[in-house]
Design a protein around this motif. Structure first.
Motif, PDB file in Angstrom:
ATOM      1  N   GLY A 142       0.699  -1.340   0.142  1.00  0.00           N
ATOM      2  CA  GLY A 142       0.279  -0.243   0.231  1.00  0.00           C
ATOM      3  C   GLY A 142       0.910   1.041  -0.055  1.00  0.00           C
ATOM      4  N   LEU A 143       1.912   1.507   0.706  1.00  0.00           N
ATOM      5  CA  LEU A 143       2.767   1.879   0.881  1.00  0.00           C
ATOM      6  C   LEU A 143       3.774   2.699  -0.363  1.00  0.00           C
ATOM      7  N   LEU A 144       3.527   1.480  -0.977  1.00  0.00           N
ATOM      8  CA  LEU A 144       4.828   1.912  -2.842  1.00  0.00           C
ATOM      9  C   LEU A 144       3.407   2.112  -4.039  1.00  0.00           C
ATOM     10  N   GLY A 145       2.373   1.702  -3.307  1.00  0.00           N
ATOM     11  CA  GLY A 145       1.467   2.276  -4.647  1.00  0.00           C
ATOM     12  C   GLY A 145       1.055   4.010  -4.810  1.00  0.00           C
ATOM     13  N   SER A 146       0.721   4.290  -2.693  1.00  0.00           N
ATOM     14  CA  SER A 146       0.843   5.698  -2.748  1.00  0.00           C
ATOM     15  C   SER A 146       2.299   6.042  -3.211  1.00  0.00           C
ATOM     16  N   ALA A 147       2.849   5.458  -2.543  1.00  0.00           N
ATOM     17  CA  ALA A 147       4.437   6.605  -3.153  1.00  0.00           C
ATOM     18  C   ALA A 147       4.729   6.437  -4.738  1.00  0.00           C
ATOM     19  N   LEU A 148       4.499   5.823  -4.857  1.00  0.00           N
ATOM     20  CA  LEU A 148       4.557   5.615  -7.273  1.00  0.00           C
ATOM     21  C   LEU A 148       3.412   6.879  -7.718  1.00  0.00           C
ATOM     22  N   ASP A 149       2.149   6.665  -6.433  1.00  0.00           N
ATOM     23  CA  ASP A 149       1.121   7.593  -7.544  1.00  0.00           C
ATOM     24  C   ASP A 149       0.994   9.095  -7.275  1.00  0.00           C
ATOM     25  N   LEU A 150       1.637   9.195  -6.435  1.00  0.00           N
ATOM     26  CA  LEU A 150       2.268  11.137  -5.750  1.00  0.00           C
ATOM     27  C   LEU A 150       3.186  11.068  -7.077  1.00  0.00           C
ATOM     28  N   LEU A 151       4.853  10.031  -6.781  1.00  0.00           N
ATOM     29  CA  LEU A 151       5.331  10.938  -7.612  1.00  0.00           C
ATOM     30  C   LEU A 151       5.128  10.792  -8.983  1.00  0.00           C
ATOM     31  N   ALA A 152       3.878   9.958  -9.557  1.00  0.00           N
ATOM     32  CA  ALA A 152       3.422  10.098 -10.791  1.00  0.00           C
ATOM     33  C   ALA A 152       2.542  11.285 -11.027  1.00  0.00           C
ATOM     34  N   GLY A 153       1.951  12.431  -9.683  1.00  0.00           N
ATOM     35  CA  GLY A 153       1.294  13.388  -9.296  1.00  0.00           C
ATOM     36  C   GLY A 153       2.055  14.418 -10.159  1.00  0.00           C
ATOM     37  N   LEU A 154       3.497  14.468  -9.111  1.00  0.00           N
ATOM     38  CA  LEU A 154       4.234  15.189  -9.758  1.00  0.00           C
ATOM     39  C   LEU A 154       5.583  15.431 -10.581  1.00  0.00           C
ATOM     40  N   GLY A 155       4.409  14.633 -11.164  1.00  0.00           N
ATOM     41  CA  GLY A 155       5.143  14.665 -12.985  1.00  0.00           C
ATOM     42  C   GLY A 155       6.341  13.431 -13.322  1.00  0.00           C
ATOM     43  N   ALA A 156       6.790  12.462 -12.483  1.00  0.00           N
ATOM     44  CA  ALA A 156       7.689  11.283 -13.329  1.00  0.00           C
ATOM     45  C   ALA A 156       6.695  10.404 -13.563  1.00  0.00           C
ATOM     46  N   ARG A 157       7.784  10.338 -15.250  1.00  0.00           N
ATOM     47  CA  ARG A 157       6.826   8.998 -15.135  1.00  0.00           C
ATOM     48  C   ARG A 157       7.484   8.054 -15.704  1.00  0.00           C
ATOM     49  N   GLU A 158       9.396   7.646 -14.786  1.00  0.00           N
ATOM     50  CA  GLU A 158       9.561   6.425 -14.094  1.00  0.00           C
ATOM     51  C   GLU A 158      10.111   6.574 -13.249  1.00  0.00           C
ATOM     52  N   ALA A 159      10.250   5.612 -12.450  1.00  0.00           N
ATOM     53  CA  ALA A 159      10.441   5.503 -11.149  1.00  0.00           C
ATOM     54  C   ALA A 159      11.859   4.743 -11.176  1.00  0.00           C
ATOM     55  N   ILE A 160      12.734   4.433 -10.114  1.00  0.00           N
ATOM     56  CA  ILE A 160      13.645   3.872  -9.339  1.00  0.00           C
ATOM     57  C   ILE A 160      14.122   3.586  -8.837  1.00  0.00           C
ATOM     58  N   LEU A 161      14.422   2.537  -8.748  1.00  0.00           N
ATOM     59  CA  LEU A 161      15.029   2.055  -7.105  1.00  0.00           C
ATOM     60  C   LEU A 161      15.218   1.293  -6.561  1.00  0.00           C
ATOM     61  N   TYR A 162      16.937   1.481  -5.167  1.00  0.00           N
ATOM     62  CA  TYR A 162      17.450   0.648  -4.876  1.00  0.00           C
ATOM     63  C   TYR A 162      17.442  -0.132  -3.733  1.00  0.00           C
ATOM     64  N   VAL A 163      18.289  -1.542  -3.568  1.00  0.00           N
ATOM     65  CA  VAL A 163      17.756  -2.180  -2.776  1.00  0.00           C
ATOM     66  C   VAL A 163      19.040  -2.692  -2.403  1.00  0.00           C
ATOM     67  N   ASP A 164      19.020  -2.706  -0.961  1.00  0.00           N
ATOM     68  CA  ASP A 164      20.669  -3.350  -0.373  1.00  0.00           C
ATOM     69  C   ASP A 164      20.730  -4.258  -0.045  1.00  0.00           C
TER      70      ASP A 164
END
Length: 282
Positions: free
Chosen positions: A223-245
């Motif tokens: 749920g947090l992932l879905g909310s975060a990605l929708d917020l990014l899209a709302g801010l104008g992001a067309r793609e998302a990246i992430l890093y997993v340690d």
């Protein structure tokens, strides 16, 4: 070939070299980003850069003066270690060998780290993309460096349909890294959080998702992932990246990232590369 200090007239050639190594999900390096890297500053891992002497950046040229490669390196006074900060040469094996050798010669007999932290040339990329940069990786290994597989670098197009949203989220501005912090609380208790970066050139970074142990197993992470990605899209992001340690040794439950990897795979992120850092002892 000859090596000389970087000069202002090298900017376009060096930007072209950096661009040739650009990975999916990374913005084009701008003159402003290059200027920050040359000055020894970075918006990510900035504290590590503050501990270094001023970086030395050099270019390697052919007989006609054409810039073929670039390397930047520095020493850290606190412990005497050296650092190869960034290097680009269109993955030409001979040039990679020459640039690594040049940095080692100038840094002298000391412990040297390579690709240890993120520079201003990228959007938070800490490490060398091992599959996309085979000549540089080989040059380091043949020079005596030992690699460490540290990060999983992933990307996805936005928006992503079908992801749930977490309930009762609060969103606040944060400055380190610059972006927004999403929180889910139950009374005063923090159950989960996510941090995103402000989109740059249509690219947003999901820096962090964390769910407290008592709240795990309820779908809060998705749920947090879905909310975060929708917020990014709302801010104008067309793609998302992430890093997993996900470099935790076996049995280290505190840093186990099995659940995180499963979460991102399920959401539709794909792995672009593995990020490695390197160390060479004298």
């Amino acid at each position: 070939m000859s090596v000389r200090p970087y000069a202002a007239g090298d900017e376009l050639a060096v930007l072209d070299l950096v661009g040739a190594d650009r990975l999916p999900g990374q913005p084009l390096t701008t003159p402003e980003m290059l200027a920050e890297a040359l000055a020894g500053r970075s918006p990510v891992d900035g504290g590590w850069w503050d501990e270094l002497d001023a970086p030395v950046t050099e270019v390697i040229c052919d007989e006609a003066g054409t810039v073929l490669g670039v390397v930047s390196y520095a020493a850290r006074p606190g412990d005497g270690a050296g650092f190869i900060l960034w290097l680009h040469c269109r993955e030409d094996p001979a040039l990679a060998d020459a640039l690594v050798a040049r940095a080692l010669d100038r840094l002298g007999q000391r412990t040297v780290h390579a690709f240890e932290f993120a520079s201003a040339l990228t959007l938070g990329m800490e490490g060398l993309p091992a599959r996309h940069r085979p000549a540089t990786r080989r040059a380091l290994q043949e020079a005596g460096f030992t690699g460490r597989d540290l990060w999983r670098y992933m990307r996805a197009d936005l928006p992503i349909a079908g992801l749930p949203h977490a309930a009762h989220i609060t969103v606040n501005e944060c400055e380190d890294p610059p972006g927004k912090r999403l929180e889910v609380r139950e009374g005063a208790e923090l159950l989960g959080e996510a941090t995103i970066g402000r989109p740059i050139a249509g690219i947003g970074v999901l820096w962090w998702i964390s769910v407290a142990p008592p709240a795990r197993g309820r779908g809060l992470g998705l749920g947090l992932l879905g909310s975060a990605l929708d917020l990014l899209a709302g801010l104008g992001a067309r793609e998302a990246i992430l890093y997993v340690d996900d470099d935790a040794p076996p049995g280290d439950a505190e840093r186990d990232r099995t659940a995180a990897n499963r979460l991102y795979d399920r959401a539709g992120f794909t792995e672009v590369d593995r990020l490695h850092s390197f160390t060479r002892r004298p």
